[in-house]
Write a protein that holds these residues in place. Structure first.
Motif, mmCIF file in Angstrom:
data_model
loop_
_atom_site.group_PDB
_atom_site.id
_atom_site.type_symbol
_atom_site.label_atom_id
_atom_site.label_comp_id
_atom_site.label_asym_id
_atom_site.label_seq_id
_atom_site.Cartn_x
_atom_site.Cartn_y
_atom_site.Cartn_z
ATOM 1 N N ARG A 63 41.993 -36.264 -19.792
ATOM 2 C CA ARG A 63 43.084 -35.288 -19.690
ATOM 3 C C ARG A 63 43.264 -34.542 -21.006
ATOM 4 O O ARG A 63 43.140 -35.149 -22.081
ATOM 5 C CB ARG A 63 44.410 -35.998 -19.399
ATOM 6 N N CYS A 64 43.602 -33.256 -20.869
ATOM 7 C CA CYS A 64 43.974 -32.490 -22.061
ATOM 8 C C CYS A 64 45.418 -32.856 -22.384
ATOM 9 O O CYS A 64 46.304 -32.743 -21.531
ATOM 10 C CB CYS A 64 43.864 -30.990 -21.768
ATOM 11 N N GLU A 65 45.670 -33.324 -23.602
ATOM 12 C CA GLU A 65 47.023 -33.741 -23.984
ATOM 13 C C GLU A 65 47.957 -32.538 -24.162
ATOM 14 O O GLU A 65 49.157 -32.699 -24.272
ATOM 15 C CB GLU A 65 46.977 -34.543 -25.290
ATOM 16 N N ALA A 109 44.677 -29.993 -28.985
ATOM 17 C CA ALA A 109 45.130 -31.180 -28.261
ATOM 18 C C ALA A 109 43.978 -32.162 -28.150
ATOM 19 O O ALA A 109 42.805 -31.771 -28.088
ATOM 20 C CB ALA A 109 45.622 -30.787 -26.869
ATOM 21 N N SER A 144 38.547 -40.409 -25.250
ATOM 22 C CA SER A 144 38.468 -39.238 -24.370
ATOM 23 C C SER A 144 37.991 -39.563 -22.962
ATOM 24 O O SER A 144 38.230 -38.785 -22.023
ATOM 25 C CB SER A 144 37.546 -38.183 -24.999
ATOM 26 N N ARG A 175 42.228 -37.126 -23.854
ATOM 27 C CA ARG A 175 42.459 -38.563 -23.712
ATOM 28 C C ARG A 175 42.361 -38.944 -22.235
ATOM 29 O O ARG A 175 43.055 -38.360 -21.403
ATOM 30 C CB ARG A 175 43.845 -38.914 -24.263
ATOM 31 N N GLU A 226 43.767 -32.899 -15.850
ATOM 32 C CA GLU A 226 42.499 -33.606 -15.950
ATOM 33 C C GLU A 226 41.365 -32.590 -15.860
ATOM 34 O O GLU A 226 41.431 -31.639 -15.088
ATOM 35 C CB GLU A 226 42.381 -34.635 -14.811
ATOM 36 N N ARG A 248 48.163 -31.529 -20.025
ATOM 37 C CA ARG A 248 48.260 -32.736 -19.186
ATOM 38 C C ARG A 248 47.366 -32.680 -17.940
ATOM 39 O O ARG A 248 47.539 -33.479 -17.025
ATOM 40 C CB ARG A 248 49.711 -32.999 -18.744
#
Ligand code: ZN
Length: 211
Positions: free
Chosen positions: A169-171, A163, A209, A166, A176, A174
């Motif tokens: 947050r880990c995509e 993932a 990121s 972004r 943080e 989700r």
């Protein structure tokens, strides 16, 4: 598809029922036909004897004429019965034709649904092939160990093994990342394989990121 198959089976049962009625009536009709023929033949024989002039005795003549009259009435009644059977047969044949036509309509609908589904499958297969080819091109150059790790995580995590990170947050999950994690990621060299602390997916650092 299931409902079409069920409908087809129900209509098929109806068709068989109508077919049975038609067959029964056809048999009844040929029996009635034979009955009429038998009476008609007997009447013709009697009439022939009467016309031949061989019978001369008054009593015998009277008896012959009376039998012919009786056979005539019998024939009339039998013919009426036969006519009723024919009418019922005609109605049943129409009902059978309608049932067959309905069943064929459903069969046709099932066929075209099947064709549409097959076409969709073909499309999906082509897409899978294309994606597989693209993936093959992309994994070339990826170290075997990393690929193995990715596949293992992917199998455990609903098909998503890596993932992007972004805006902190880990995509994948989700969540943080905490400041300490972010600091570590910021200082690690680019070639370090990072993992999300929460979902354990491989984290891909990008310019978005937020590091
Ligand atoms: Zn995560």
């Amino acid at each position: 598809m299931e409902s079409l198959a069920a409908e087809h089976s129900r209509l098929r049962d109806q068709e068989v029922q109508h077919q049975t009625v038609v067959s029964d009536l056809e048999a009844e009709q040929s029996r009635a036909d034979a009955d009429v023929n038998q009476v008609r033949d007997r009447k013709a024989r009697d009439q022939h004897r009467l016309d031949s002039g061989q019978v001369t005795a008054a009593k015998e003549l009277e008896s012959l004429q009376s039998e012919i009259a009786s056979l005539e009435r019998r024939q009339g009644a039998l013919e009426e019965t036969e006519l009723e059977i024919m009418e019922r047969l005609e109605e049943s044949q129409q009902a059978l034709a309608a049932a067959t036509s309905s069943r064929e309509d459903v069969a046709e609908r099932a066929r075209s649904t099947q064709q549409a589904r097959d076409a969709a499958w073909t499309e999906i297969d082509a897409e899978i092939e294309q994606v597989t080819t693209e993936r093959g091109e992309q994994v070339r150059g990826v170290p075997a160990e990393l690929l193995e790790l990715y596949e293992k995580i992917r199998a455990d995590r609903e098909g998503v093994g890596a993932a992007a990170l972004r805006q902190k947050r880990c995509e994948g999950c989700r969540l943080e990342l905490d400041p300490a994690e972010l600091a570590r990621l910021r200082s690690d060299p680019d070639d370090v394989v990072e993992r999300c602390e929460e979902c354990r997916r491989i984290l891909v650092r990008t310019p978005e990121s937020g590091l």
